[in-house]
Design a protein around this motif. Sequence first.
Motif, PDB file in Angstrom:
ATOM      1  N   HIS A  94       0.848  -1.192   0.000  1.00  0.00           N
ATOM      2  CA  HIS A  94       0.000   0.000   0.000  1.00  0.00           C
ATOM      3  C   HIS A  94       0.881   1.238   0.000  1.00  0.00           C
ATOM      4  O   HIS A  94       2.008   1.187   0.502  1.00  0.00           O
ATOM      5  CB  HIS A  94      -0.916  -0.011   1.233  1.00  0.00           C
ATOM      6  CG  HIS A  94      -2.097  -0.899   1.058  1.00  0.00           C
ATOM      7  ND1 HIS A  94      -2.019  -2.265   1.188  1.00  0.00           N
ATOM      8  CD2 HIS A  94      -3.380  -0.623   0.721  1.00  0.00           C
ATOM      9  CE1 HIS A  94      -3.212  -2.789   0.952  1.00  0.00           C
ATOM     10  NE2 HIS A  94      -4.056  -1.821   0.660  1.00  0.00           N
ATOM     11  N   PRO A  95       0.358   2.341  -0.544  1.00  0.00           N
ATOM     12  CA  PRO A  95       1.118   3.582  -0.437  1.00  0.00           C
ATOM     13  C   PRO A  95       1.534   3.817   1.015  1.00  0.00           C
ATOM     14  O   PRO A  95       0.770   3.536   1.939  1.00  0.00           O
ATOM     15  CB  PRO A  95       0.116   4.642  -0.909  1.00  0.00           C
ATOM     16  CG  PRO A  95      -0.751   3.910  -1.884  1.00  0.00           C
ATOM     17  CD  PRO A  95      -0.901   2.527  -1.290  1.00  0.00           C
ATOM     18  N   LEU A 131      13.076   7.301  -7.702  1.00  0.00           N
ATOM     19  CA  LEU A 131      12.400   8.486  -8.238  1.00  0.00           C
ATOM     20  C   LEU A 131      11.035   8.120  -8.822  1.00  0.00           C
ATOM     21  O   LEU A 131      10.110   8.940  -8.819  1.00  0.00           O
ATOM     22  CB  LEU A 131      13.271   9.165  -9.299  1.00  0.00           C
ATOM     23  CG  LEU A 131      14.528   9.857  -8.767  1.00  0.00           C
ATOM     24  CD1 LEU A 131      15.419  10.333  -9.907  1.00  0.00           C
ATOM     25  CD2 LEU A 131      14.161  11.035  -7.866  1.00  0.00           C
ATOM     26  N   ALA A 190       8.357   7.275  -5.749  1.00  0.00           N
ATOM     27  CA  ALA A 190       7.845   8.372  -4.916  1.00  0.00           C
ATOM     28  C   ALA A 190       6.457   8.850  -5.350  1.00  0.00           C
ATOM     29  O   ALA A 190       5.564   8.985  -4.506  1.00  0.00           O
ATOM     30  CB  ALA A 190       8.849   9.523  -4.889  1.00  0.00           C
ATOM     31  N   PRO A 191       6.234   9.135  -6.650  1.00  0.00           N
ATOM     32  CA  PRO A 191       4.893   9.603  -7.029  1.00  0.00           C
ATOM     33  C   PRO A 191       3.805   8.558  -6.790  1.00  0.00           C
ATOM     34  O   PRO A 191       2.631   8.891  -6.773  1.00  0.00           O
ATOM     35  CB  PRO A 191       5.021   9.900  -8.536  1.00  0.00           C
ATOM     36  CG  PRO A 191       6.487  10.089  -8.762  1.00  0.00           C
ATOM     37  CD  PRO A 191       7.167   9.170  -7.796  1.00  0.00           C
ATOM     38  N   LEU A 192       4.186   7.311  -6.611  1.00  0.00           N
ATOM     39  CA  LEU A 192       3.209   6.272  -6.292  1.00  0.00           C
ATOM     40  C   LEU A 192       2.990   6.177  -4.784  1.00  0.00           C
ATOM     41  O   LEU A 192       2.250   5.304  -4.309  1.00  0.00           O
ATOM     42  CB  LEU A 192       3.677   4.926  -6.851  1.00  0.00           C
ATOM     43  CG  LEU A 192       3.907   4.889  -8.374  1.00  0.00           C
ATOM     44  CD1 LEU A 192       4.460   3.535  -8.805  1.00  0.00           C
ATOM     45  CD2 LEU A 192       2.616   5.197  -9.130  1.00  0.00           C
ATOM     46  N   GLY A 193       3.640   7.049  -4.038  1.00  0.00           N
ATOM     47  CA  GLY A 193       3.439   7.074  -2.590  1.00  0.00           C
ATOM     48  C   GLY A 193       4.243   6.025  -1.844  1.00  0.00           C
ATOM     49  O   GLY A 193       4.018   5.792  -0.663  1.00  0.00           O
ATOM     50  N   LEU A 194       5.186   5.380  -2.540  1.00  0.00           N
ATOM     51  CA  LEU A 194       6.012   4.341  -1.920  1.00  0.00           C
ATOM     52  C   LEU A 194       7.373   4.909  -1.533  1.00  0.00           C
ATOM     53  O   LEU A 194       7.958   5.706  -2.260  1.00  0.00           O
ATOM     54  CB  LEU A 194       6.191   3.169  -2.898  1.00  0.00           C
ATOM     55  CG  LEU A 194       4.891   2.410  -3.199  1.00  0.00           C
ATOM     56  CD1 LEU A 194       5.051   1.521  -4.426  1.00  0.00           C
ATOM     57  CD2 LEU A 194       4.466   1.578  -1.985  1.00  0.00           C
ATOM     58  N   LYS A 195       7.869   4.493  -0.400  1.00  0.00           N
ATOM     59  CA  LYS A 195       9.202   4.901   0.047  1.00  0.00           C
ATOM     60  C   LYS A 195      10.221   3.854  -0.414  1.00  0.00           C
ATOM     61  O   LYS A 195       9.875   2.694  -0.647  1.00  0.00           O
ATOM     62  CB  LYS A 195       9.234   4.977   1.572  1.00  0.00           C
ATOM     63  CG  LYS A 195       8.277   5.987   2.191  1.00  0.00           C
ATOM     64  CD  LYS A 195       8.577   6.107   3.682  1.00  0.00           C
ATOM     65  CE  LYS A 195       7.419   6.630   4.510  1.00  0.00           C
ATOM     66  NZ  LYS A 195       6.577   7.661   3.957  1.00  0.00           N
ATOM     67  N   VAL A 254      18.036  10.228  -2.955  1.00  0.00           N
ATOM     68  CA  VAL A 254      16.615  10.386  -3.290  1.00  0.00           C
ATOM     69  C   VAL A 254      15.744   9.348  -2.577  1.00  0.00           C
ATOM     70  O   VAL A 254      14.614   9.097  -3.006  1.00  0.00           O
ATOM     71  CB  VAL A 254      16.386  10.304  -4.822  1.00  0.00           C
ATOM     72  CG1 VAL A 254      17.082  11.476  -5.519  1.00  0.00           C
ATOM     73  CG2 VAL A 254      16.883   8.984  -5.397  1.00  0.00           C
ATOM     74  N   SER A 255      16.283   8.775  -1.505  1.00  0.00           N
ATOM     75  CA  SER A 255      15.558   7.692  -0.838  1.00  0.00           C
ATOM     76  C   SER A 255      15.347   7.989   0.636  1.00  0.00           C
ATOM     77  O   SER A 255      16.170   8.628   1.277  1.00  0.00           O
ATOM     78  CB  SER A 255      16.327   6.377  -1.000  1.00  0.00           C
ATOM     79  OG  SER A 255      16.434   6.058  -2.371  1.00  0.00           O
ATOM     80  N   ALA A 256      14.226   7.454   1.172  1.00  0.00           N
ATOM     81  CA  ALA A 256      13.879   7.715   2.574  1.00  0.00           C
ATOM     82  C   ALA A 256      14.835   7.012   3.525  1.00  0.00           C
ATOM     83  O   ALA A 256      15.145   7.511   4.593  1.00  0.00           O
ATOM     84  CB  ALA A 256      12.448   7.261   2.831  1.00  0.00           C
TER      85      ALA A 256
END
Lengths: 358, 358
Positions: free
Chosen positions: B3-4, B22, B25-30, B45-47
Amino acid sequence: MLHPGQTIGILGGGQLARMMALAAAPLGLKCHIYAPAGDNPAFDVSAGATQAAYDDEQALAAFAAAVSVVTYEFENVPAATADFLAQRVPVLPGPRALAVTQDRLTEKTFLRDIGLETPAFRAVDDLASLEAAVAAMGRPAVLKTRRFGYDGKGQAAIRPETDLAEAWKSVGEQPSILESFVPFLREVSVVAARGRDGDVVAYDVCENEHRHHILAVTRVPATLQGEASHAALEHAARIATELDYVGVLAVEMFVVAEADGRERVLINEIAPRVHNSGHWTQDGADTSQFEQHVRAVAGWPLGSARRRGTVTMHNLIGDEADQWHAFLVEPGAHLHLYGKAEARPGRKMGHVNRVTPE
Amino acid sequence: MLHPGQTIGILGGGQLARMMALAAAPLGLKCHIYAPAGDNPAFDVSAGATQAAYDDEQALAAFAAAVSVVTYEFENVPAATADFLAQRVPVLPGPRALAVTQDRLTEKTFLRDIGLETPAFRAVDDLASLEAAVAAMGRPAVLKTRRFGYDGKGQAAIRPETDLAEAWKSVGEQPSILESFVPFLREVSVVAARGRDGDVVAYDVCENEHRHHILAVTRVPATLQGEASHAALEHAARIATELDYVGVLAVEMFVVAEADGRERVLINEIAPRVHNSGHWTQDGADTSQFEQHVRAVAGWPLGSARRRGTVTMHNLIGDEADQWHAFLVEPGAHLHLYGKAEARPGRKMGHVNRVTPE
């Protein structure tokens, strides 16, 4: 001029900062986010992160030392913060853009001074001046605090039956502005960028639909007569140039009809930043507003603003984002989620762009 | 199904991991990157980021506990690492894809066993078996180590004049494979994705031009006869299905001509990951290979692979990336830099996609 490998500092850690960081990466630029404690989804996609208050001078100094330029995702950056940083590193858009746009009265006065039309307005500093303003301008009208308003917060409608003392209380008895109510046909905006070299590139005029004072849908191209569309684009370029602006800005306008049916635009508000009504550019234009802003503050040439078709952007507010799965399988739909932890009512959680080639 | 808000773990911190993050991210995934010390531009660019060796079980266990699924940007993930992680969290593509593709002999045997054509090959374990293989297959041929070869490393051409003992030494006297030299017309590849539900979506066949064994240019669509093109796409889907594959894979192929002029494809190599020849999809297809891979490993439906025009992808190798400024102003060009610290000769520093609507 920045070079790939250098770092852009961004004040604010929300979705606008996040999408700037995502746009900076393919250009080889790093981002460092500065934001107070809270849900800061921009941290998840950035090389550097500082979680500190906007008046923490030690943290601000370290931040300034770590970046090559500072920009921001919101116009309410405290002036002291901007000044402190600007003594150490370029802050773009510059202090004048912030000073003008942080105060509705200053902003409208600036627009009037450069010859652009806004709704009629008057300063309101106390109940007596509110009464005088309403007497002079008539009802309906809108009372707005001069500072810190967004998404309808800090506003009160002055209707025929409205008690002025109550209205004055409801906006917190703060320095305010009374604006005449404009019977508009539509709301539109122009998202434009100005480079460090003075070059201005504007996207096509967008049409915006608000629900409960929050942007719900943007459609591009806007329904707007050619002359008014031309004027809208000119106004945005004029504002950017007069402010010696660097970066992306959005100018929100009302479309009104003359007695003869001709359409005309009045300027409602300037946002000195990337803007929700420009999110469609991520999938619907050759260069997104986020890349455009990064290019501008980096001192790089601006990209093409060519539109790729008829585009709509739908905001996903609160639990609307729960429908993410449906957008994944919808042809032509592009999902953008913001990575926020909690879907509170009224909170912008993401958006969906839909592009139809023309 | 993810899930996101959930996190994808990625083994490897280079440009492929970076571009996956990259796209996630727009899919809400970390994303959480796991990579040994070195230049790891995906960290920016990563959490989450873990810098540790692939045999550091403590770090691997913490990584597995922090993510919902693990994927990788390169096929040489040590089997012990993959096994250790797979006991704790799904690893996709699965162990079979890694086992088959890490070893050229196993891979070619797998292809032969499912009825797909490759260049002729023989196992080489020592100088005597190399001599026997060359005697049987003739010259020219190519000697390649079974494992850890990429970008032409671990290869030796066997020409008429080549001394076999020297060739055997030059590949490090490691378990190898002799492949017959294929007089190919062109090199092509198919980038395809397979979802957790078994759905396969392939991009159009790409034509690849190598220089010094490194991919230089990809052109889409490939110059390829319709029947061969159809076969190429079928082969890739067949391979993905036979491997019970989940994620994006690339199948590199040689195009050869029959005596009657008909074109035919032979399979050269399988890459169980996003692939350089699929970078064009970032700007030239409705869904990029990176988003497609993220969708697949997240258990989400695959996106549309529709091509948006004629596309070329040029790799920026070494100091070619110094020309970044020229690409910013070139109409139709899209710059992608990898954020690497040092532009060593032969190092992939970025790429440029050029899209011409058809």
